[in-house]
Design a protein around this motif. Sequence first.
Motif, PDB file in Angstrom:
ATOM      1  N   ILE A 107     -30.199  13.017 -40.950  1.00 54.51           N
ATOM      2  CA  ILE A 107     -31.628  12.735 -40.783  1.00 54.51           C
ATOM      3  C   ILE A 107     -32.383  14.024 -40.484  1.00 54.51           C
ATOM      4  O   ILE A 107     -33.563  14.164 -40.769  1.00 54.51           O
ATOM      5  CB  ILE A 107     -31.846  11.691 -39.668  1.00 54.51           C
ATOM      6  N   THR A 108     -31.680  14.998 -39.873  1.00 57.00           N
ATOM      7  CA  THR A 108     -32.274  16.322 -39.674  1.00 57.00           C
ATOM      8  C   THR A 108     -31.294  17.354 -40.222  1.00 57.00           C
ATOM      9  O   THR A 108     -30.189  17.023 -40.620  1.00 57.00           O
ATOM     10  CB  THR A 108     -32.525  16.610 -38.184  1.00 57.00           C
ATOM     11  N   LEU A 145     -28.367   3.614 -36.598  1.00 49.23           N
ATOM     12  CA  LEU A 145     -28.495   4.932 -37.221  1.00 49.23           C
ATOM     13  C   LEU A 145     -28.159   6.031 -36.226  1.00 49.23           C
ATOM     14  O   LEU A 145     -28.662   6.035 -35.105  1.00 49.23           O
ATOM     15  CB  LEU A 145     -29.928   5.129 -37.727  1.00 49.23           C
ATOM     16  N   ASP A 170     -27.901  10.279 -36.196  1.00 50.29           N
ATOM     17  CA  ASP A 170     -28.181  11.511 -36.949  1.00 50.29           C
ATOM     18  C   ASP A 170     -27.011  12.482 -36.800  1.00 50.29           C
ATOM     19  O   ASP A 170     -26.483  12.654 -35.711  1.00 50.29           O
ATOM     20  CB  ASP A 170     -29.457  12.128 -36.379  1.00 50.29           C
ATOM     21  N   LYS A 184     -27.258  15.733 -38.122  1.00 48.03           N
ATOM     22  CA  LYS A 184     -27.820  17.080 -38.237  1.00 48.03           C
ATOM     23  C   LYS A 184     -27.257  17.873 -39.420  1.00 48.03           C
ATOM     24  O   LYS A 184     -27.248  19.092 -39.391  1.00 48.03           O
ATOM     25  CB  LYS A 184     -27.569  17.880 -36.956  1.00 48.03           C
ATOM     26  N   GLU A 228     -20.937  17.614 -35.761  1.00 50.41           N
ATOM     27  CA  GLU A 228     -21.808  16.511 -35.342  1.00 50.41           C
ATOM     28  C   GLU A 228     -21.456  15.224 -36.086  1.00 50.41           C
ATOM     29  O   GLU A 228     -21.540  14.139 -35.521  1.00 50.41           O
ATOM     30  CB  GLU A 228     -23.266  16.871 -35.634  1.00 50.41           C
ATOM     31  N   ARG A 240     -18.750   8.184 -32.014  1.00 54.09           N
ATOM     32  CA  ARG A 240     -19.738   7.468 -31.210  1.00 54.09           C
ATOM     33  C   ARG A 240     -19.972   6.067 -31.782  1.00 54.09           C
ATOM     34  O   ARG A 240     -19.983   5.080 -31.050  1.00 54.09           O
ATOM     35  CB  ARG A 240     -21.051   8.235 -31.179  1.00 54.09           C
ATOM     36  N   GLN A 297     -26.291  17.554 -26.158  1.00 53.87           N
ATOM     37  CA  GLN A 297     -26.616  17.122 -27.518  1.00 53.87           C
ATOM     38  C   GLN A 297     -26.236  15.667 -27.741  1.00 53.87           C
ATOM     39  O   GLN A 297     -26.900  14.953 -28.480  1.00 53.87           O
ATOM     40  CB  GLN A 297     -25.852  17.982 -28.531  1.00 53.87           C
ATOM     41  N   ARG A 318     -28.825  11.826 -27.581  1.00 48.85           N
ATOM     42  CA  ARG A 318     -28.907  10.845 -28.670  1.00 48.85           C
ATOM     43  C   ARG A 318     -29.667   9.604 -28.216  1.00 48.85           C
ATOM     44  O   ARG A 318     -30.291   8.920 -29.016  1.00 48.85           O
ATOM     45  CB  ARG A 318     -27.508  10.426 -29.113  1.00 48.85           C
ATOM     46  N   GLU A 356     -33.249   9.196 -29.223  1.00 49.84           N
ATOM     47  CA  GLU A 356     -33.651   8.823 -30.572  1.00 49.84           C
ATOM     48  C   GLU A 356     -33.104   7.472 -31.015  1.00 49.84           C
ATOM     49  O   GLU A 356     -33.307   7.066 -32.145  1.00 49.84           O
ATOM     50  CB  GLU A 356     -33.312   9.921 -31.589  1.00 49.84           C
ATOM     51  N   PRO A 403     -35.683   9.777 -35.187  1.00 46.91           N
ATOM     52  CA  PRO A 403     -34.605  10.730 -35.438  1.00 46.91           C
ATOM     53  C   PRO A 403     -35.120  12.160 -35.335  1.00 46.91           C
ATOM     54  O   PRO A 403     -36.248  12.444 -35.740  1.00 46.91           O
ATOM     55  CB  PRO A 403     -34.180  10.424 -36.882  1.00 46.91           C
ATOM     56  N   GLY A 404     -34.284  13.017 -34.768  1.00 47.71           N
ATOM     57  CA  GLY A 404     -34.689  14.410 -34.618  1.00 47.71           C
ATOM     58  C   GLY A 404     -35.330  14.667 -33.269  1.00 47.71           C
ATOM     59  O   GLY A 404     -35.556  15.805 -32.875  1.00 47.71           O
ATOM     60  N   ARG A 423     -34.087  14.329 -30.357  1.00 47.33           N
ATOM     61  CA  ARG A 423     -33.257  15.009 -29.360  1.00 47.33           C
ATOM     62  C   ARG A 423     -33.333  16.515 -29.516  1.00 47.33           C
ATOM     63  O   ARG A 423     -33.228  17.254 -28.546  1.00 47.33           O
ATOM     64  CB  ARG A 423     -31.828  14.507 -29.413  1.00 47.33           C
ATOM     65  N   MET A 424     -33.538  16.992 -30.752  1.00 54.56           N
ATOM     66  CA  MET A 424     -33.649  18.436 -30.919  1.00 54.56           C
ATOM     67  C   MET A 424     -34.956  18.941 -30.319  1.00 54.56           C
ATOM     68  O   MET A 424     -35.025  20.042 -29.798  1.00 54.56           O
ATOM     69  CB  MET A 424     -33.563  18.821 -32.402  1.00 54.56           C
TER      70      MET A 424
END
Lengths: 391, 353
Positions: free
Chosen positions: A53-54, A88, A90, A92, A97, A104, B287, B291, B294, B308-309, B311-312
């Motif tokens: 997603i990223t 969902l 992500d 990365k 990950e 997870r 990290q 989660r 998001e 989404p994204g 967490r960054m």
Amino acid sequence: MVILWQVFTKILERGILELRRLISLFTVFLLVLSFSGIVLAQETVKIGANLEITGGVAAYGQMIWEGVNIAKEVVGDEVLGKKVELVLVDNKSDRVESANAATRLIDYEKVVVMVGPAISGSMLAVGPICEEKQIPVISASATSPLVTQGKKFVFRACFRDDDQAKAAAQFARSELQAQTAAILSDIAQDYCVALGNFFKDAFIEKGGQVVSEQNCRSGDQDFSAQLTTIINANPDVIYVPNYYTETALICQQARDLGYEGMILGADGADAPELVSIGGDSVEGVYFTAHADTTQAITEIGQKFFDLYREKHGREPSAFEALGGDSYVIILDAIKRAGELDPVKIRDAMEDTENLEVITGVATIVDGDNKKPIVVKRVENGVFKFVTTIEY
Amino acid sequence: MGREEKRDLALTLILFAVLMLGVSLAERYLNTYLIRILNTACIYVVAAVAYNLINGITGQFSLGPNGFMAIGGYTVAILMLPLVQKEQVYFLQPLIWPFNSFSFPSHLFLLALFLGGVAAALAALLIGIPTLRLRGDYLAIATFGFGEIINVLANNFIPLTNGALGIKGIPEYTNLWWTVNWAFWSVFMIKGLVNSSFGRALKAIRENEVAAEAMGVNLFRHKLLSFVLSGFFAGVAGGLFVTLISTVSPSLFTFTMTFNLLIIIVLGGLGSITGSVVTAFIFAFLQEILREVEAPITIGAWTFPGIPGMRMVVFSVLLVVMMIFYRRGLFGDKEISWQLIIDRIKGRNESEK
């Protein structure tokens, strides 16, 4: 003054105490609510989505996710009398990950099956985890032959690189009547390297001749050195199994250098950007693709494409269609398994035969989806369906 | 050995025993998700501590740990890959001799890791000899180039590395026993090194090269040894990484890896070994913990969709805030030592009296 100060601090202390009590009350309230949420959530079928997603290839992951969601609307979100819940996570676009995300989903979210990463590298990291935990995983677009090799629980909704290259070689030989071919592949992409090599083998096997093999790297802007060598070898067709940016630039520069022969690309070229970057020079370029999104073969495919156009006002891409395929295959497998047992779902998935999905008809053999490969051609700036190739 | 040193050593050994007990409990009771994050964290510890040795302690700005990790990773991968996989994976071009004729059994994993480390150390020696004679930022540029070269080599030398396709099916030998032990012993060794006269010479080089040279420190030799050692541990970390995720390809060890390590050592404090350890764990766990921000949040009947994204974003904001308030990293160049811990405990007791 001193007394005032003392009174003030007392009030402040009392205030903080009250605030604390409020906060703790609120936390308890939240906890109770979330627990009730968990109790409700237990009655669903949990399907994980471990997607980009990223990060570097975020576009692929996002398109697949969109496809999965649209397919959910098209074919329904109920199976075995339970509601489907998509989870969902992500990754990365990163391999470490992706592996973390897979564990997870399995350990923490307790999914029974998951949609895997879009790119092969990340799928290779996820595969062994799903294999060990016996949770089936299906990738929408990981095309590397290594992904499903020797794995029982790893599937894909797309074709394999070697099948695609074989189909391309067959098309070049029989439809395009090419005797000689040159290859210009991107050495930094596993997908392009594999396609180039498989095409070479298949083309020679079918009686053709490969007159020149050249390499480039993702991000290159100038291909004139490689193209000059290729044009000097005078091939009937240039095979360019690269992503759309490089493919568009290569077509442009080949035409500028005076090449008038045919150019054949792969599914990496299947993006509107091919035309927006390449302009007139990509006219007449052929490429192999996953699906013809303008004309659906199946009924749910048509519904899917219509719904997509209605929602987004543009043509769906192959990634969205393949994301939809993954969802349809998963749902069908759960239905036939009859219960939420990952191993049974895996067996049902492996038995998938002549299942109508978004892009066509899916038949799974050893984890790979054996379905005809589509060939398209750029005509007046749009992609036109040419033929399908069985391999 | 003085009394305090003996005490410290004894305490360290006790810590080791406790860690090993912890590992055996963790392997039995923790779920694979947590174990995986712990493994990642410990590998980051090995790589970050090694990176801190050259960047923080010696003060030579290197940008090459991704290159060293790649060398170590590929070495271990090629050595450990079973013969069946070697035939299947190298389908473009077969693996060159002699690697196609043997494969290390599991009990030689330690040797493979050592060889991975040694290969990376040799590479460090090769690029260290010409570049470490220079002063200033040349090392950064040279090592950055080195990382890129390794990446290009891995992409193009298909008979050895399988090119961009990478290698899959590497046996997953890495478990908590391996990672915790490597993390512990690399910290132990590098901390011991830093506290020796050699380490003090390295720090002298960091503070002022001219002054250090005037005091009789051989600049080149000290820098080179520090660089080679750093390369060795980076190589081992790379080897652990590939046997953790069972696959390797050039895209695994890109500059992003160096960047992550740089975040870890700067956040922990350049020159603080224990700081790197703490931040490596923070980095790996944060990290995953983030989660939650998001994921869709359900409060009663209301469900808020996840972004989404996110967490960054949170992660980056945390980094910015930390760098504003702890400009020299969480620990500066200070270490957590047994003396410090004992003082703290004593201090608290005294103040309570």
